[in-house]
Scaffold this motif. Structure first.
Motif, PDB file in Angstrom:
ATOM      1  N   MET A  52       1.024  -1.158   0.097  1.00 48.29           N
ATOM      2  CA  MET A  52      -0.155   0.025   0.062  1.00 48.29           C
ATOM      3  C   MET A  52       0.837   1.318   0.120  1.00 48.29           C
ATOM      4  O   MET A  52       0.457   2.460  -0.564  1.00 48.29           O
ATOM      5  N   GLU A  53       2.066   1.230   0.509  1.00 45.73           N
ATOM      6  CA  GLU A  53       2.853   2.303   0.508  1.00 45.73           C
ATOM      7  C   GLU A  53       3.401   2.572  -0.922  1.00 45.73           C
ATOM      8  O   GLU A  53       3.323   3.879  -1.090  1.00 45.73           O
ATOM      9  N   GLY A  54       3.728   1.403  -1.547  1.00 44.84           N
ATOM     10  CA  GLY A  54       4.065   1.606  -2.967  1.00 44.84           C
ATOM     11  C   GLY A  54       2.848   2.498  -3.808  1.00 44.84           C
ATOM     12  O   GLY A  54       3.227   3.170  -4.808  1.00 44.84           O
ATOM     13  N   TRP A  55       1.745   1.854  -3.233  1.00 45.31           N
ATOM     14  CA  TRP A  55       0.531   2.405  -4.365  1.00 45.31           C
ATOM     15  C   TRP A  55       0.318   3.891  -3.850  1.00 45.31           C
ATOM     16  O   TRP A  55      -0.091   4.712  -4.846  1.00 45.31           O
ATOM     17  N   THR A 270      16.433   2.906 -16.061  1.00 43.75           N
ATOM     18  CA  THR A 270      17.849   2.857 -15.445  1.00 43.75           C
ATOM     19  C   THR A 270      18.000   3.299 -14.307  1.00 43.75           C
ATOM     20  O   THR A 270      18.930   3.264 -13.666  1.00 43.75           O
ATOM     21  N   GLY A 271      16.787   3.619 -13.588  1.00 48.81           N
ATOM     22  CA  GLY A 271      16.744   3.628 -12.012  1.00 48.81           C
ATOM     23  C   GLY A 271      16.834   5.089 -11.506  1.00 48.81           C
ATOM     24  O   GLY A 271      16.718   5.113 -10.229  1.00 48.81           O
ATOM     25  N   ILE A 272      16.699   6.041 -12.291  1.00 50.06           N
ATOM     26  CA  ILE A 272      16.767   7.424 -11.780  1.00 50.06           C
ATOM     27  C   ILE A 272      15.628   7.738 -10.628  1.00 50.06           C
ATOM     28  O   ILE A 272      16.123   8.251  -9.384  1.00 50.06           O
ATOM     29  N   ASN A 273      14.335   7.597 -10.895  1.00 49.78           N
ATOM     30  CA  ASN A 273      13.535   7.717 -10.051  1.00 49.78           C
ATOM     31  C   ASN A 273      13.317   6.517  -8.648  1.00 49.78           C
ATOM     32  O   ASN A 273      12.691   6.665  -7.784  1.00 49.78           O
ATOM     33  N   ALA A 398       6.595   3.292 -17.378  1.00 52.04           N
ATOM     34  CA  ALA A 398       7.871   2.580 -16.921  1.00 52.04           C
ATOM     35  C   ALA A 398       8.254   3.212 -15.450  1.00 52.04           C
ATOM     36  O   ALA A 398       8.628   2.423 -14.757  1.00 52.04           O
ATOM     37  N   ASP A 399       7.886   4.320 -15.349  1.00 54.43           N
ATOM     38  CA  ASP A 399       8.284   5.144 -14.159  1.00 54.43           C
ATOM     39  C   ASP A 399       7.054   4.425 -12.886  1.00 54.43           C
ATOM     40  O   ASP A 399       7.842   4.081 -11.645  1.00 54.43           O
ATOM     41  N   PHE A 400       6.029   4.137 -13.293  1.00 52.60           N
ATOM     42  CA  PHE A 400       5.147   3.287 -12.505  1.00 52.60           C
ATOM     43  C   PHE A 400       5.658   2.201 -11.927  1.00 52.60           C
ATOM     44  O   PHE A 400       5.447   1.455 -10.796  1.00 52.60           O
ATOM     45  N   ILE A 401       6.215   1.113 -13.139  1.00 53.87           N
ATOM     46  CA  ILE A 401       6.839  -0.315 -12.797  1.00 53.87           C
ATOM     47  C   ILE A 401       7.988  -0.057 -11.971  1.00 53.87           C
ATOM     48  O   ILE A 401       8.114  -0.791 -10.902  1.00 53.87           O
ATOM     49  N   VAL A 402       8.764   0.997 -12.020  1.00 50.28           N
ATOM     50  CA  VAL A 402      10.075   1.232 -11.066  1.00 50.28           C
ATOM     51  C   VAL A 402       9.737   1.539  -9.678  1.00 50.28           C
ATOM     52  O   VAL A 402      10.037   0.805  -8.799  1.00 50.28           O
ATOM     53  N   ALA A 403       8.659   2.507  -9.669  1.00 48.69           N
ATOM     54  CA  ALA A 403       8.153   2.871  -8.401  1.00 48.69           C
ATOM     55  C   ALA A 403       7.593   1.652  -7.633  1.00 48.69           C
ATOM     56  O   ALA A 403       7.689   1.555  -6.318  1.00 48.69           O
TER      57      ALA A 403
END
Length: 458
Positions: A52-55, A270-273, A398-403
């Protein structure tokens, strides 16, 4: 005859409009950084589990993905300026709603609303700047957007720190995060008011067959003689003619779409966020105390800010492609060393800090600004709004997947651990080196019409 003084005036006008449009990037940066300061208190207040934190963190990204997806069609139909104004309104509403929720569900909905505004601005701000900027300055002016993003991140770290000092621990848990999220109303209102002062882009006006209005805007940007020449180029390419998204699947433009989408995705995976959203947790995993971790996170913001300034100076001098290639090489090396440092025993946390800072610096002069520049200039005007939206949608997804996945991956018991996670990012950075060197074209100094002709010849 255009004098040096008048050329300087035209450049100043374009720069002012670019800075106003780029405030949308500040909103992006603000929300990127503000949640890193607020999420700990939200976790404690609502008793959040990791999923839930990730959400909560990624709910804004879901909204941004939706905003990016619809922004192209809407801006092609109603104009770049009007949709930028709508994005500012959505961000203001979302910021207010984020400050007053009584449940996690209400907070998530509020952040999604703000996210739609951020996603629209992330697509349309660079696009607007690209369409009003002279070719000789376009890279630098579009890069102002990325500079606004990192400025938002940088400033927000200090806003969060200042807000926390206003009360005791109970106040922090119950109210500090509300002030952090709600303070976003301030840049949102500023953005809205300033957007009312800028013109519509000349290329969109030509799509609507408003030639006189388009020429007037071009004259403000480039002077009378250059404006007539540029308008002639636009007319010759039949910029006013509507085109469907299927045109992007034709030879030539299909390659442009692939390059735009792949660059957008590589910028994120590549991991920036992962670092921007979870920097304090990364430094804690390296054995750093809480206070030191927060200080090191501020250093990340400072390095990001300084090296984005370097990118503004380099992008129209060195070019897009060399920055992408060299930056990705340094990113790959940095990520590999960070992975090694997490894997090895008795490795100083300062080594991890140094190479994370090197990674952030490398990103800030390459994939950070250059990707936004390229996805704003790769496509013909008649399809630019929709094509840029596709690339921006891919970036936000892609940002969502990384987060969502990073907190799970980095966990030593339930995931693959920090070492393997950073090695995965390093491998992806190597892919970015190869793709940038082998596929990405150089667009430095080319007008938008010259770039379109380049795809037509392929």
């Amino acid at each position: 005859m255009t004098t040096a003084g008048s050329r300087r005036t035209f450049t100043e006008v374009a720069t002012i409009y670019a800075i106003i449009a780029a405030i949308g990037g500040f909103l992006f940066g603000y929300d990127t950084a503000v949640i890193s300061g607020a999420i700990g208190f939200i976790r404690q207040l609502f008793g959040l589990e990791p999923a839930m934190e990730g959400w909560v963190v990624s709910s804004l990204i879901v909204g941004a993905t939706l905003g990016a997806a619809v922004s192209g069609f809407l801006s092609d139909r109603f104009g770049r300026k009007r949709m930028l104004i709508l994005s500012a309104l959505l961000f203001i509403v979302g910021a207010i709603a984020s400050a007053i929720p009584s449940t996690v569900a209400e907070l998530i909905v509020a952040r999604m609303i703000a996210g739609v505004g951020v996603g629209m601005a992330s697509t349309l701000s660079p696009l607007y700047i690209a369409e009003i900027a002279p070719a000789r300055n376009r890279g630098r002016l579009v890069s102002i957007y990325q500079f606004a993003v990192v400025t938002g991140i940088f400033v927000t770290y200090f806003i969060n720190a200042a807000i926390v000092r206003f009360g005791d621990e109970a106040w922090e848990i119950n109210y500090s995060w509300r002030w952090m999220l709600g303070f976003g109303v301030v840049p949102g209102l500023l953005y809205l008011l300033l957007l009312l002062r800028i013109p519509e882009t000349p290329r969109w006006l030509m799509k609507q067959k408003q030639e006189v209005a388009a020429l007037e805007v071009l004259e403000r940007m480039n002077g009378r003689e250059a404006a007539k020449s540029e308008l002639h180029e636009i007319v010759n390419l039949k910029e006013g003619k509507e085109a469907s998204v299927t045109e992007l699947l034709r030879p030539g433009l299909r390659l442009a779409l692939i390059i735009g989408v792949v660059l957008a995705v590589l910028q994120q995976i590549t991991g920036i966020n992962a670092i921007m959203y979870y920097a304090p947790d990364i430094f804690k995993q390296a054995g750093t105390g809480t206070n030191a971790a927060l200080l090191q996170t501020v250093l990340v913001g400072i390095v990001n800010f300084v090296f984005t300034l370097v990118a503004l100076w380099l992008i129209d001098k060195v070019g897009r492609k060399p920055l992408l290639v060299v930056g990705a090489i340094l990113m790959a090396i940095s990520l590999a060393v960070v992975g090694y440092a997490f894997q090895a025993e008795n490795v100083s946390g300062m080594l991890i800090l140094f190479f994370i800072l090197l990674y952030v610096a490398s990103f800030a002069v390459s994939f950070g600004p250059v990707v936004w520049v390229m996805i704003s200039e790769l496509f013909p005007t008649r399809i630019r709004g929709r094509a840029t939206a596709i690339a921006s949608f891919s970036l936000w997804f892609a940002d969502f997947i990384v987060a969502q996945t990073f907190p799970i991956l980095i966990h030593r018991r339930t995931g693959i651990g920090p070492a393997a996670t950073f090695w995965v990012f390093a491998v992806i950075a190597v892919v970015a080196v190869i793709f940038s060197a082998a596929v990405v074209p150089e667009t430095k100094g080319k007008s938008l019409e010259d770039i379109e002709k380049m795809w037509v010849r392929k």
